[in-house]
Design a protein around this motif. Sequence first.
Motif, PDB file in Angstrom:
ATOM      1  N   UNK A   1       7.243   5.725 -22.894  1.00  0.00           N
ATOM      2  CA  UNK A   1       8.306   6.688 -22.577  1.00  0.00           C
ATOM      3  C   UNK A   1       7.811   8.032 -22.587  1.00  0.00           C
ATOM      4  N   UNK A   2       6.791   8.309 -21.884  1.00  0.00           N
ATOM      5  CA  UNK A   2       6.468   9.673 -21.837  1.00  0.00           C
ATOM      6  C   UNK A   2       7.339  10.646 -21.066  1.00  0.00           C
ATOM      7  N   UNK A   3       7.548  11.666 -21.579  1.00  0.00           N
ATOM      8  CA  UNK A   3       8.501  12.398 -20.699  1.00  0.00           C
ATOM      9  C   UNK A   3       7.999  13.000 -19.355  1.00  0.00           C
ATOM     10  N   UNK A   4       8.822  13.219 -18.332  1.00  0.00           N
ATOM     11  CA  UNK A   4       8.397  13.621 -17.131  1.00  0.00           C
ATOM     12  C   UNK A   4       7.934  12.593 -16.201  1.00  0.00           C
ATOM     13  N   UNK A   5       6.983  12.967 -15.473  1.00  0.00           N
ATOM     14  CA  UNK A   5       6.371  12.004 -14.416  1.00  0.00           C
ATOM     15  C   UNK A   5       5.491  11.066 -15.150  1.00  0.00           C
ATOM     16  N   UNK A   6       5.344   9.966 -14.842  1.00  0.00           N
ATOM     17  CA  UNK A   6       4.723   8.791 -15.427  1.00  0.00           C
ATOM     18  C   UNK A   6       2.984   8.560 -14.957  1.00  0.00           C
ATOM     19  N   UNK A   7       2.822   9.207 -13.840  1.00  0.00           N
ATOM     20  CA  UNK A   7       1.439   9.119 -13.181  1.00  0.00           C
ATOM     21  C   UNK A   7       1.388   7.844 -12.494  1.00  0.00           C
ATOM     22  N   UNK A   8       2.238   7.757 -11.347  1.00  0.00           N
ATOM     23  CA  UNK A   8       2.050   6.595 -10.601  1.00  0.00           C
ATOM     24  C   UNK A   8       0.664   6.837  -9.819  1.00  0.00           C
ATOM     25  N   UNK A   9       0.098   5.674  -9.850  1.00  0.00           N
ATOM     26  CA  UNK A   9      -1.181   5.688  -8.977  1.00  0.00           C
ATOM     27  C   UNK A   9      -1.116   6.124  -7.728  1.00  0.00           C
ATOM     28  N   UNK A  10      -1.776   7.090  -7.165  1.00  0.00           N
ATOM     29  CA  UNK A  10      -1.952   7.582  -5.788  1.00  0.00           C
ATOM     30  C   UNK A  10      -2.991   7.224  -5.011  1.00  0.00           C
ATOM     31  N   UNK A  11      -3.061   7.537  -3.559  1.00  0.00           N
ATOM     32  CA  UNK A  11      -4.059   7.377  -2.898  1.00  0.00           C
ATOM     33  C   UNK A  11      -5.038   8.496  -2.748  1.00  0.00           C
ATOM     34  N   UNK A  12      -6.098   8.376  -2.771  1.00  0.00           N
ATOM     35  CA  UNK A  12      -7.218   9.457  -2.715  1.00  0.00           C
ATOM     36  C   UNK A  12      -7.511  10.143  -1.441  1.00  0.00           C
ATOM     37  N   UNK A  13      -7.438  11.245  -1.076  1.00  0.00           N
ATOM     38  CA  UNK A  13      -7.636  11.699   0.037  1.00  0.00           C
ATOM     39  C   UNK A  13      -8.740  12.596   0.042  1.00  0.00           C
ATOM     40  N   UNK A  14      -9.108  13.252  -0.893  1.00  0.00           N
ATOM     41  CA  UNK A  14     -10.617  13.801  -1.123  1.00  0.00           C
ATOM     42  C   UNK A  14     -11.415  13.332  -2.318  1.00  0.00           C
ATOM     43  N   UNK A  15     -12.179  12.355  -1.928  1.00  0.00           N
ATOM     44  CA  UNK A  15     -12.965  11.806  -2.994  1.00  0.00           C
ATOM     45  C   UNK A  15     -14.299  12.522  -2.854  1.00  0.00           C
ATOM     46  N   UNK A  16     -15.156  12.729  -3.994  1.00  0.00           N
ATOM     47  CA  UNK A  16     -16.356  13.275  -3.658  1.00  0.00           C
ATOM     48  C   UNK A  16     -17.542  12.575  -4.673  1.00  0.00           C
ATOM     49  N   UNK A  17     -17.194  11.230  -5.062  1.00  0.00           N
ATOM     50  CA  UNK A  17     -18.234  10.477  -5.835  1.00  0.00           C
ATOM     51  C   UNK A  17     -18.216   8.925  -5.373  1.00  0.00           C
ATOM     52  N   UNK A  18     -19.277   8.260  -5.649  1.00  0.00           N
ATOM     53  CA  UNK A  18     -19.509   6.953  -5.614  1.00  0.00           C
ATOM     54  C   UNK A  18     -20.191   6.635  -6.840  1.00  0.00           C
TER      55      UNK A  18
END
Length: 164
Positions: free
Chosen positions: A87-104
Amino acid sequence: MEFKAVLKEPQKLAINEAIRTARFVRNKVLRYWMDNRGIGKKELYRYNTQLRDEFHFVKELNSHACQASVENVERAIKRFYDNCKKKVPGKKGYPRFKKHCRSVEYKQSGWKLSPDQKSIVFRDKKGIGKVRLKGTWDLWRFDNKQIKRVRIVQRADGYYVQFC
């Protein structure tokens, strides 16, 4: 530990292609999870192998690099559910799509240190090949079995190879 990579132009293009492919796998697996709520870890990895069969450019990337992308999604999902349970207050950090990824990221296969300890060879079908490393640390201090992951990171001033 981090080393600056000395690259030729075709190698830069190959690394960019590998980064794009890893991002593609991550976003596709995340979309699969969003469409099929309640699926577990096994289904995500199974979907990863489906992607490898379906798209030839995904098959060219090392299988362990694809699995590392799936693990990133898995961590994001777990963090989201943990935040909801706590029950962390505020946004829970829903997984998002990555648009700018800079590593493999490669796991324990797909790469090999050269005997002179000044370069690394990436052995997948993306065509990165032998990458010369520039840095002050000596890799010979570490056993190959101690290195669990190798990550290629793109930054504004060039490419870097990180050893974990």
